[in-house]
Write an enzyme that holds these catalytic residues in place. Sequence first.
Site, PDB file in Angstrom:
ATOM      1  N   HIS A   1       6.765  12.464  17.372  1.00  0.00           N
ATOM      2  CA  HIS A   1       6.265  13.534  16.513  1.00  0.00           C
ATOM      3  C   HIS A   1       6.361  14.873  17.224  1.00  0.00           C
ATOM      4  O   HIS A   1       6.562  14.930  18.428  1.00  0.00           O
ATOM      5  CB  HIS A   1       4.815  13.270  16.099  1.00  0.00           C
ATOM      6  CG  HIS A   1       3.851  13.205  17.253  1.00  0.00           C
ATOM      7  ND1 HIS A   1       3.550  12.031  17.903  1.00  0.00           N
ATOM      8  CD2 HIS A   1       3.158  14.176  17.900  1.00  0.00           C
ATOM      9  CE1 HIS A   1       2.699  12.275  18.885  1.00  0.00           C
ATOM     10  NE2 HIS A   1       2.445  13.592  18.915  1.00  0.00           N
TER      11      HIS A   1
ATOM     12  N   GLU B   1       1.970  16.204  14.283  1.00  0.00           N
ATOM     13  CA  GLU B   1       0.558  16.047  14.656  1.00  0.00           C
ATOM     14  C   GLU B   1      -0.066  17.434  14.683  1.00  0.00           C
ATOM     15  O   GLU B   1       0.458  18.357  15.299  1.00  0.00           O
ATOM     16  CB  GLU B   1       0.450  15.405  16.015  1.00  0.00           C
ATOM     17  CG  GLU B   1      -0.971  15.210  16.504  1.00  0.00           C
ATOM     18  CD  GLU B   1      -1.026  14.613  17.896  1.00  0.00           C
ATOM     19  OE1 GLU B   1      -2.044  13.987  18.203  1.00  0.00           O
ATOM     20  OE2 GLU B   1      -0.054  14.767  18.674  1.00  0.00           O
TER      21      GLU B   1
ATOM     22  N   HIS C   1      14.031  24.670  22.759  1.00  0.00           N
ATOM     23  CA  HIS C   1      13.818  24.288  21.365  1.00  0.00           C
ATOM     24  C   HIS C   1      13.863  22.773  21.212  1.00  0.00           C
ATOM     25  O   HIS C   1      14.342  22.069  22.082  1.00  0.00           O
ATOM     26  CB  HIS C   1      14.855  24.949  20.440  1.00  0.00           C
ATOM     27  CG  HIS C   1      16.267  24.527  20.685  1.00  0.00           C
ATOM     28  ND1 HIS C   1      17.139  25.274  21.432  1.00  0.00           N
ATOM     29  CD2 HIS C   1      16.968  23.438  20.281  1.00  0.00           C
ATOM     30  CE1 HIS C   1      18.309  24.675  21.473  1.00  0.00           C
ATOM     31  NE2 HIS C   1      18.234  23.553  20.793  1.00  0.00           N
TER      32      HIS C   1
ATOM     33  N   GLU D   1      14.671  24.087  16.044  1.00  0.00           N
ATOM     34  CA  GLU D   1      16.011  24.257  15.473  1.00  0.00           C
ATOM     35  C   GLU D   1      16.189  23.238  14.356  1.00  0.00           C
ATOM     36  O   GLU D   1      16.039  22.035  14.580  1.00  0.00           O
ATOM     37  CB  GLU D   1      17.079  24.025  16.540  1.00  0.00           C
ATOM     38  CG  GLU D   1      18.491  24.026  15.984  1.00  0.00           C
ATOM     39  CD  GLU D   1      19.532  23.567  16.992  1.00  0.00           C
ATOM     40  OE1 GLU D   1      20.585  23.078  16.544  1.00  0.00           O
ATOM     41  OE2 GLU D   1      19.293  23.668  18.212  1.00  0.00           O
TER      42      GLU D   1
END
Length: 127
Positions: free
Chosen positions: A74, A122, A5, A56
């Site tokens: 990003h 993005e 994550h 998360e």
Amino acid sequence: MRILHTMLRVSDLEKAISFYTDMLGMRLLRRRDYPEGKFTLAFLGYGEEAQESVLELTHNWEVTSYDLGTGFGHIAIGVDDVYAACDRIKSKGGHVLREPGPMKHTNSVLAFIEDPDGYRIELLNTP
């Protein structure tokens, strides 16, 4: 090995969950409060955690804002149609930072949007 994550600290958990589910189509996979630590964790994604990387969201109850810093770049999300995705996001009140279009010197079509805490996302056309 695989990425499990990516964690983002958010100031308003409900607003952040709404953004990632309503605008980006993720599902809330699990959520748990930790009263003794005064924080909540919420995990969101497009698939189950056992097979997919997820996002998360960490909400520290006593923090109202964060400095995003200069190190974070990003999150990239693949979409079928960047133009349609941005239209849908704008129609729901989302903020598009860079309108859809080709990336210089490549054939990639992309756009950048911003979540409620200012994190950049993005959107990339994927085949």
